[in-house]
Scaffold this motif. Structure first.
Motif, mmCIF file in Angstrom:
data_model
loop_
_atom_site.group_PDB
_atom_site.id
_atom_site.type_symbol
_atom_site.label_atom_id
_atom_site.label_comp_id
_atom_site.label_asym_id
_atom_site.label_seq_id
_atom_site.Cartn_x
_atom_site.Cartn_y
_atom_site.Cartn_z
ATOM 1 N N ASP A 44 -12.684 101.358 9.340
ATOM 2 C CA ASP A 44 -13.424 100.756 8.218
ATOM 3 C C ASP A 44 -12.455 100.652 7.046
ATOM 4 O OD1 ASP A 44 -15.008 100.141 6.005
ATOM 5 O OD2 ASP A 44 -16.693 101.359 6.707
ATOM 6 N N ARG A 45 -11.880 99.482 6.898
ATOM 7 C CA ARG A 45 -10.796 99.281 5.922
ATOM 8 C C ARG A 45 -11.218 99.634 4.490
ATOM 9 N NH1 ARG A 45 -5.927 96.434 5.849
ATOM 10 N NH2 ARG A 45 -5.388 95.630 3.804
ATOM 11 N N ALA A 46 -12.361 99.129 4.044
ATOM 12 C CA ALA A 46 -12.795 99.364 2.661
ATOM 13 C C ALA A 46 -13.033 100.850 2.401
ATOM 14 C CB ALA A 46 -14.049 98.554 2.362
ATOM 15 N N GLN A 47 -13.733 101.503 3.304
ATOM 16 C CA GLN A 47 -14.004 102.921 3.141
ATOM 17 C C GLN A 47 -12.709 103.736 3.254
ATOM 18 O OE1 GLN A 47 -16.518 104.826 6.081
ATOM 19 N NE2 GLN A 47 -17.323 106.213 4.529
ATOM 20 N N GLY A 48 -11.833 103.363 4.170
ATOM 21 C CA GLY A 48 -10.552 104.044 4.324
ATOM 22 C C GLY A 48 -9.715 103.950 3.059
ATOM 23 N N MET A 49 -9.656 102.761 2.471
ATOM 24 C CA MET A 49 -8.904 102.575 1.233
ATOM 25 C C MET A 49 -9.482 103.445 0.116
ATOM 26 S SD MET A 49 -8.243 98.434 1.355
ATOM 27 C CE MET A 49 -8.138 98.335 -0.403
ATOM 28 N N PHE A 50 -10.790 103.488 0.026
ATOM 29 C CA PHE A 50 -11.441 104.297 -1.002
ATOM 30 C C PHE A 50 -11.148 105.787 -0.798
ATOM 31 C CE2 PHE A 50 -15.112 106.889 -2.238
ATOM 32 C CZ PHE A 50 -15.088 106.678 -3.613
ATOM 33 N N ARG A 51 -11.336 106.258 0.414
ATOM 34 C CA ARG A 51 -11.134 107.681 0.696
ATOM 35 C C ARG A 51 -9.677 108.113 0.558
ATOM 36 N NH1 ARG A 51 -15.526 110.414 3.113
ATOM 37 N NH2 ARG A 51 -17.205 108.992 3.634
ATOM 38 N N LEU A 52 -8.760 107.226 0.913
ATOM 39 C CA LEU A 52 -7.338 107.543 0.812
ATOM 40 C C LEU A 52 -6.789 107.316 -0.595
ATOM 41 C CD1 LEU A 52 -6.233 105.877 4.153
ATOM 42 C CD2 LEU A 52 -6.273 108.341 3.680
ATOM 43 N N GLY A 53 -7.516 106.557 -1.389
ATOM 44 C CA GLY A 53 -7.064 106.263 -2.748
ATOM 45 C C GLY A 53 -5.877 105.314 -2.766
ATOM 46 N N ILE A 54 -5.902 104.330 -1.870
ATOM 47 C CA ILE A 54 -4.795 103.375 -1.789
ATOM 48 C C ILE A 54 -5.318 101.964 -2.010
ATOM 49 C CG2 ILE A 54 -3.389 104.813 -0.281
ATOM 50 C CD1 ILE A 54 -4.285 103.075 2.077
ATOM 51 N N GLY A 55 -4.416 101.072 -2.372
ATOM 52 C CA GLY A 55 -4.770 99.678 -2.609
ATOM 53 C C GLY A 55 -4.579 98.820 -1.379
ATOM 54 N N GLU A 56 -4.887 97.552 -1.564
ATOM 55 C CA GLU A 56 -4.826 96.567 -0.479
ATOM 56 C C GLU A 56 -3.432 96.457 0.135
ATOM 57 O OE1 GLU A 56 -6.699 93.996 2.004
ATOM 58 O OE2 GLU A 56 -7.737 94.774 0.243
ATOM 59 N N GLU A 57 -2.406 96.393 -0.709
ATOM 60 C CA GLU A 57 -1.041 96.214 -0.218
ATOM 61 C C GLU A 57 -0.576 97.404 0.630
ATOM 62 O OE1 GLU A 57 3.436 95.313 -1.942
ATOM 63 O OE2 GLU A 57 1.732 95.232 -3.299
ATOM 64 N N VAL A 58 -0.840 98.619 0.155
ATOM 65 C CA VAL A 58 -0.440 99.815 0.903
ATOM 66 C C VAL A 58 -1.238 99.911 2.194
ATOM 67 C CG1 VAL A 58 -0.345 102.341 0.861
ATOM 68 C CG2 VAL A 58 0.306 101.039 -1.168
ATOM 69 N N ALA A 59 -2.519 99.569 2.149
ATOM 70 C CA ALA A 59 -3.354 99.611 3.352
ATOM 71 C C ALA A 59 -2.802 98.673 4.420
ATOM 72 C CB ALA A 59 -4.790 99.230 3.007
ATOM 73 N N THR A 60 -2.380 97.492 4.019
ATOM 74 C CA THR A 60 -1.814 96.532 4.957
ATOM 75 C C THR A 60 -0.541 97.076 5.596
ATOM 76 O OG1 THR A 60 -2.745 94.684 3.717
ATOM 77 C CG2 THR A 60 -0.918 94.174 5.197
ATOM 78 N N ILE A 61 0.290 97.697 4.789
ATOM 79 C CA ILE A 61 1.550 98.265 5.292
ATOM 80 C C ILE A 61 1.271 99.404 6.270
ATOM 81 C CG2 ILE A 61 3.607 99.576 4.644
ATOM 82 C CD1 ILE A 61 3.568 97.903 1.997
ATOM 83 N N VAL A 62 0.372 100.311 5.906
ATOM 84 C CA VAL A 62 0.066 101.468 6.765
ATOM 85 C C VAL A 62 -0.527 101.014 8.086
ATOM 86 C CG1 VAL A 62 -1.380 103.538 6.993
ATOM 87 C CG2 VAL A 62 -0.169 103.103 4.848
ATOM 88 N N GLU A 63 -1.421 100.044 8.045
ATOM 89 C CA GLU A 63 -2.029 99.537 9.279
ATOM 90 C C GLU A 63 -0.998 98.936 10.230
ATOM 91 O OE1 GLU A 63 -6.448 97.931 9.098
ATOM 92 O OE2 GLU A 63 -5.173 97.014 7.563
ATOM 93 N N ALA A 64 0.051 98.336 9.680
ATOM 94 C CA ALA A 64 1.031 97.631 10.502
ATOM 95 C C ALA A 64 2.155 98.531 11.018
ATOM 96 C CB ALA A 64 1.635 96.480 9.699
ATOM 97 N N LEU A 65 2.213 99.782 10.597
ATOM 98 C CA LEU A 65 3.299 100.669 11.002
ATOM 99 C C LEU A 65 3.279 100.940 12.504
ATOM 100 C CD1 LEU A 65 3.207 103.392 8.190
ATOM 101 C CD2 LEU A 65 4.951 101.625 8.512
#
Length: 72
Positions: A28-49
């Motif tokens: 769940d991208r939106a909830q994951g970003m909220f819980r991790l305290g990260i933005g869209e750009e970092v979320a995209t990078i982490v997902e692609a690792l």
């Protein structure tokens, strides 16, 4: 010797955090970003690792996660 042990613990914590972050974002991208305290750009990078990239990043000496305490 203590420094080596501490670095190993940091490496393990970093890898665990990256794996958890990737799973949360993929579930769940939106909830994951909220819980991790990260933005869209970092979320995209982490997902692609890739696994190899996560291992390399986890080997760095700074601790990647940050504890956030809230008074609410």
């Amino acid at each position: 010797m203590i420094d080596d042990a501490l670095l190993a613990e940091i490496r393990e914590a970093n890898l665990t955090y990256l794996i958890l972050a990737q799973r949360m974002l993929r579930a769940d991208r939106a909830q994951g970003m909220f819980r991790l305290g990260i933005g869209e750009e970092v979320a995209t990078i982490v997902e692609a690792l890739t696994t190899a990239q996560m291992l390399k990043i986890a080997s760095s000496s700074p601790l990647m996660c940050k504890l956030r305490f809230d008074d609410r």
